[in-house]
Design an enzyme around this catalytic site. Structure first.
Site, PDB file in Angstrom:
ATOM      1  N   ASP A  92       0.822  -1.207   0.000  1.00  0.00           N
ATOM      2  CA  ASP A  92       0.000   0.000   0.000  1.00  0.00           C
ATOM      3  C   ASP A  92       0.861   1.264   0.000  1.00  0.00           C
ATOM      4  O   ASP A  92       1.629   1.509   0.936  1.00  0.00           O
ATOM      5  CB  ASP A  92      -0.892   0.031   1.237  1.00  0.00           C
ATOM      6  CG  ASP A  92      -1.783  -1.199   1.358  1.00  0.00           C
ATOM      7  OD1 ASP A  92      -1.269  -2.319   1.190  1.00  0.00           O
ATOM      8  OD2 ASP A  92      -2.975  -1.040   1.635  1.00  0.00           O
ATOM      9  N   GLU A 104      -4.262   2.578  -3.219  1.00  0.00           N
ATOM     10  CA  GLU A 104      -5.496   3.172  -2.707  1.00  0.00           C
ATOM     11  C   GLU A 104      -5.285   4.236  -1.630  1.00  0.00           C
ATOM     12  O   GLU A 104      -6.228   4.957  -1.304  1.00  0.00           O
ATOM     13  CB  GLU A 104      -6.420   2.079  -2.164  1.00  0.00           C
ATOM     14  CG  GLU A 104      -5.951   1.453  -0.869  1.00  0.00           C
ATOM     15  CD  GLU A 104      -7.127   0.974  -0.025  1.00  0.00           C
ATOM     16  OE1 GLU A 104      -8.244   0.917  -0.531  1.00  0.00           O
ATOM     17  OE2 GLU A 104      -6.905   0.669   1.152  1.00  0.00           O
ATOM     18  N   ASN A 105      -4.075   4.362  -1.084  1.00  0.00           N
ATOM     19  CA  ASN A 105      -3.800   5.373  -0.061  1.00  0.00           C
ATOM     20  C   ASN A 105      -2.838   6.451  -0.555  1.00  0.00           C
ATOM     21  O   ASN A 105      -2.262   7.191   0.241  1.00  0.00           O
ATOM     22  CB  ASN A 105      -3.194   4.731   1.192  1.00  0.00           C
ATOM     23  CG  ASN A 105      -4.136   3.786   1.901  1.00  0.00           C
ATOM     24  OD1 ASN A 105      -3.754   2.676   2.264  1.00  0.00           O
ATOM     25  ND2 ASN A 105      -5.370   4.191   2.104  1.00  0.00           N
ATOM     26  N   ASN A 116     -10.674  -0.690   0.038  1.00  0.00           N
ATOM     27  CA  ASN A 116     -11.807   0.018   0.618  1.00  0.00           C
ATOM     28  C   ASN A 116     -11.719   1.538   0.497  1.00  0.00           C
ATOM     29  O   ASN A 116     -12.711   2.241   0.674  1.00  0.00           O
ATOM     30  CB  ASN A 116     -11.978  -0.364   2.097  1.00  0.00           C
ATOM     31  CG  ASN A 116     -10.730  -0.124   2.913  1.00  0.00           C
ATOM     32  OD1 ASN A 116      -9.668  -0.662   2.596  1.00  0.00           O
ATOM     33  ND2 ASN A 116     -10.838   0.665   3.965  1.00  0.00           N
ATOM     34  N   HIS A 117     -10.528   2.081   0.191  1.00  0.00           N
ATOM     35  CA  HIS A 117     -10.388   3.536   0.037  1.00  0.00           C
ATOM     36  C   HIS A 117     -10.460   3.993  -1.419  1.00  0.00           C
ATOM     37  O   HIS A 117     -10.182   5.157  -1.709  1.00  0.00           O
ATOM     38  CB  HIS A 117      -9.065   4.006   0.651  1.00  0.00           C
ATOM     39  CG  HIS A 117      -9.074   4.034   2.145  1.00  0.00           C
ATOM     40  ND1 HIS A 117      -9.764   4.975   2.876  1.00  0.00           N
ATOM     41  CD2 HIS A 117      -8.479   3.223   3.053  1.00  0.00           C
ATOM     42  CE1 HIS A 117      -9.589   4.749   4.164  1.00  0.00           C
ATOM     43  NE2 HIS A 117      -8.820   3.685   4.300  1.00  0.00           N
ATOM     44  N   HIS A 177      -3.593  -4.133   2.994  1.00  0.00           N
ATOM     45  CA  HIS A 177      -4.546  -3.427   3.847  1.00  0.00           C
ATOM     46  C   HIS A 177      -4.025  -3.086   5.233  1.00  0.00           C
ATOM     47  O   HIS A 177      -4.302  -2.001   5.743  1.00  0.00           O
ATOM     48  CB  HIS A 177      -5.873  -4.185   3.992  1.00  0.00           C
ATOM     49  CG  HIS A 177      -6.881  -3.476   4.848  1.00  0.00           C
ATOM     50  ND1 HIS A 177      -7.421  -2.245   4.499  1.00  0.00           N
ATOM     51  CD2 HIS A 177      -7.445  -3.801   6.042  1.00  0.00           C
ATOM     52  CE1 HIS A 177      -8.277  -1.858   5.443  1.00  0.00           C
ATOM     53  NE2 HIS A 177      -8.300  -2.776   6.388  1.00  0.00           N
ATOM     54  N   HIS A 199      -0.964  -2.555   6.331  1.00  0.00           N
ATOM     55  CA  HIS A 199       0.218  -1.684   6.328  1.00  0.00           C
ATOM     56  C   HIS A 199       1.366  -2.232   7.176  1.00  0.00           C
ATOM     57  O   HIS A 199       2.302  -1.495   7.498  1.00  0.00           O
ATOM     58  CB  HIS A 199      -0.134  -0.260   6.802  1.00  0.00           C
ATOM     59  CG  HIS A 199      -1.017   0.485   5.876  1.00  0.00           C
ATOM     60  ND1 HIS A 199      -1.129   1.867   5.886  1.00  0.00           N
ATOM     61  CD2 HIS A 199      -1.859   0.057   4.891  1.00  0.00           C
ATOM     62  CE1 HIS A 199      -1.995   2.255   4.960  1.00  0.00           C
ATOM     63  NE2 HIS A 199      -2.452   1.166   4.347  1.00  0.00           N
ATOM     64  N   HIS A 226      -7.171  -7.814  -0.508  1.00  0.00           N
ATOM     65  CA  HIS A 226      -7.182  -6.653   0.377  1.00  0.00           C
ATOM     66  C   HIS A 226      -8.124  -6.960   1.537  1.00  0.00           C
ATOM     67  O   HIS A 226      -9.344  -6.926   1.390  1.00  0.00           O
ATOM     68  CB  HIS A 226      -7.673  -5.428  -0.410  1.00  0.00           C
ATOM     69  CG  HIS A 226      -7.400  -4.128   0.276  1.00  0.00           C
ATOM     70  ND1 HIS A 226      -6.166  -3.529   0.271  1.00  0.00           N
ATOM     71  CD2 HIS A 226      -8.208  -3.292   0.977  1.00  0.00           C
ATOM     72  CE1 HIS A 226      -6.218  -2.392   0.934  1.00  0.00           C
ATOM     73  NE2 HIS A 226      -7.442  -2.232   1.376  1.00  0.00           N
TER      74      HIS A 226
END
Length: 267
Positions: free
Chosen positions: A10, A41-42, A69-70, A179, A181, A154
């Site tokens: 991520d 996604e982050n 999810n982000h 997910h 991290h 994820h």
């Protein structure tokens, strides 16, 4: 013939983007990378990804960007993901969701690579459809000339990630978790030549609490009051998984966990 495939964990905010760029430069100085897949996604301060950042990643030689999810934190993604097939959202999202969670690309080296993006259901929000049935449905679409497939699982629960690894053992080249991290030390090759790791960790600043300001996160834990925890900058750490895969059979021959630290340059 074996090929080298890199999966980067991520990418968290500016430090994560810097870590990804520097990590790719360092790795390419050592070996040839036939494909690069990144969970992005982050990438925007820990909240989603934009078209501009995707373009930046692609210019660095990233072949596919996965999410989780982000993915919808930036409104522009709703439109952009419908246009850019190399940016994935979880395949098991409800019918009618923009974009796709499965893609086959041809990389600059000529490798045909399938990438599947899935999201778990345990302790996750929103709750999507069954990822196991979704994985079966996606793989049913795999072209005969695409034996090499990488899956981004994820998810929060390690048990659910392991379950997906065993569900797909011998059917894909790798199942890689994202997910949390936090990089795990359980990389291995499952029966049938499927590489597995519960979580590749984060590309970002580890002088934090999973990428966000320590003091703000601590206040939330101690006081139980809501508050915003901003992403932090600092030493950029690259975390990823390097896979050596037989391009003909799709079986993984070797898997190596990577971690590189890049201190902040002096002003």
């Amino acid at each position: 013939m074996t090929v080298n495939i890199l999966f980067a964990g991520d990418v968290m905010a500016a430090a994560g983007r810097r870590a990804l760029r520097q990590g790719l430069e360092r790795l390419r100085a050592e070996i040839t990378l036939d494909a690069v897949v990144v969970n992005g996604e982050n990438a925007v301060g820990g909240q989603g990804i934009t078209a501009a950042i995707c373009a930046e990643f692609f210019s660095w030689g990233v072949d596919v960007i996965t999410t989780g999810n982000h993915v919808w934190d930036q409104r522009e993604t709703l439109r952009y993901i419908a246009e850019e097939r190399r940016l994935l959202r979880p395949y098991n999202a409800p019918p009618g969701t923009p974009g796709s969670g499965w893609v086959v690309v041809e990389t600059a080296s000529g490798l045909r690579l399938g990438v599947l993006d899935l999201m778990g259901r345990l302790f996750m929000y929103p709750t999507y459809d069954c990822p196991f049935r979704a994985a079966d449905a996606a793989l049913a679409q795999r072209p005969a000339d695409c034996p090499v497939v990488l899956v981004d699982m994820h998810a929060e629960a390690t048990s659910e990630k392991y379950a997906m690894g065993w569900h797909l053992a011998g059917r894909v080249s790798a199942v890689v978790g994202t997910h949390t991290h936090v990089p795990t030390a359980d990389e291995r090759i499952l029966p049938g030549g499927t590489a597995y790791q519960s979580d590749t960790g984060m590309c970002g600043c580890y002088d934090s609490i999973i990428g966000v300001d320590k003091d703000a996160a601590l206040r939330r834990f101690i006081t139980a009051l809501p508050g915003r925890a901003e992403a932090v900058d600092g030493m950029a750490t690259f975390c990823g998984l390097l896979l050596k895969v037989d391009a003909d059979s799709g079986q993984c021959r070797d898997v190596r966990r990577l971690r590189y630290d890049f201190p902040v340059a002096a002003p």
